[in-house]
Write an enzyme that holds these catalytic residues in place. Sequence first.
Site, short mmCIF file in Angstrom:
data_model
loop_
_atom_site.label_atom_id
_atom_site.label_comp_id
_atom_site.label_asym_id
_atom_site.label_seq_id
_atom_site.Cartn_x
_atom_site.Cartn_y
_atom_site.Cartn_z
N ASP A 83 0.81 -1.23 0.00
CA ASP A 83 0.00 0.00 0.00
C ASP A 83 0.84 1.28 0.00
OD1 ASP A 83 -2.66 0.97 -0.01
OD2 ASP A 83 -2.50 1.50 2.10
N ASP A 105 1.30 5.21 -5.47
CA ASP A 105 0.87 6.52 -5.00
C ASP A 105 1.71 7.64 -5.59
OD1 ASP A 105 -0.12 8.69 -3.68
OD2 ASP A 105 0.17 7.91 -1.66
N GLU A 135 -4.43 6.61 -6.65
CA GLU A 135 -5.37 7.64 -6.22
C GLU A 135 -5.12 8.92 -6.98
OE1 GLU A 135 -3.69 9.80 -2.16
OE2 GLU A 135 -4.83 7.97 -1.98
N HIS A 205 -10.03 5.34 1.42
CA HIS A 205 -8.93 5.39 2.38
C HIS A 205 -9.40 6.15 3.61
CE1 HIS A 205 -5.29 4.64 -0.50
NE2 HIS A 205 -6.34 3.92 -0.86
N SER A 208 -11.08 4.55 9.20
CA SER A 208 -11.19 4.44 10.66
C SER A 208 -12.01 5.58 11.25
CB SER A 208 -9.79 4.42 11.30
OG SER A 208 -9.11 3.23 10.98
N ASN A 227 -10.29 0.73 3.29
CA ASN A 227 -9.02 0.64 4.00
C ASN A 227 -9.16 1.08 5.45
OD1 ASN A 227 -8.12 0.09 1.42
ND2 ASN A 227 -6.49 1.60 1.44
#
Length: 284
Positions: A83, A105, A135, A205, A208, A227
């Site tokens: 990642d 990325d 992204e 992304h 959380s 993610n």
Amino acid sequence: MLTPTAEIVAAARAAGGGVGAFNVITVEHAEAIVTGAEEAGLPVILQISENAVRFHQGRLAPIAAAARAVADSSRAAVALHLDHVESDELFDQAAAHGFGSVMYDASASSYADNVAATAAAVRRGRRRGLWVESELGAIGGKDGAHAPGARTDPGEAAAYVAATGVDALAVAVGSSHAMRTRTARLDHELIGRLRAAVPVPLVLHGSSGVPDDELVAAVRHGMVKINIGTALNSAFTGAVRASLDGDAALVDPRRYLAPARAAMAGTVAAALRLLAGTTTPAHR
């Protein structure tokens, strides 16, 4: 068992659900994530970031071998994903270490430079059988596409996917990396427009910081790969802190790592069930 990322994501997309992709920092993370997947009876993606490789003194092989061994021995379908890779050298090591996919990325670059670098990475990845995510980000800012207030334009996203050939696209719709409170509110209308504009799976992304009901709505509107990292670290650290606070004489790391691993596994199982639509969201 080790399973290609492309297969797990395609199955989730076809079912109209989402799949959790969880960050691995230590072997305990990998064990907890896979235990959670087995408990939920659902597939999962183990993610190792370039930052995590840097933590392991720049050596991908040891932590990759551990994660792969955990995946191979699992009853669940488990993918390995590398990642937030900015290093071409690291990208080119992925396939040899069992990774089925890489998130390349270049989001901190200009649009033109992002397209050129990502298209080149996709071509190299194809030769190695890799599924490549990227992204489309805001210029500058360490959070790239997930800088506060950044949003992905559907037309630009469609052009970017066509120009680069990526297999999945992480988009900016209101989440942010490293959030420790679940207060993010997503632009679900934008998610729907992105799904309509972009032919590849969408990736969220910074999940959380997104409440359960927002995650469920995000999947319903078109997000597929979700993610999650900080939530695992919060569960892990909270359990370690409780163990050490409860016994000042405790020195055996197994005594505090075991409950930390169990706490992470519970977090993973709950998230996977939520994303697959087998539980209802908690409004918090």
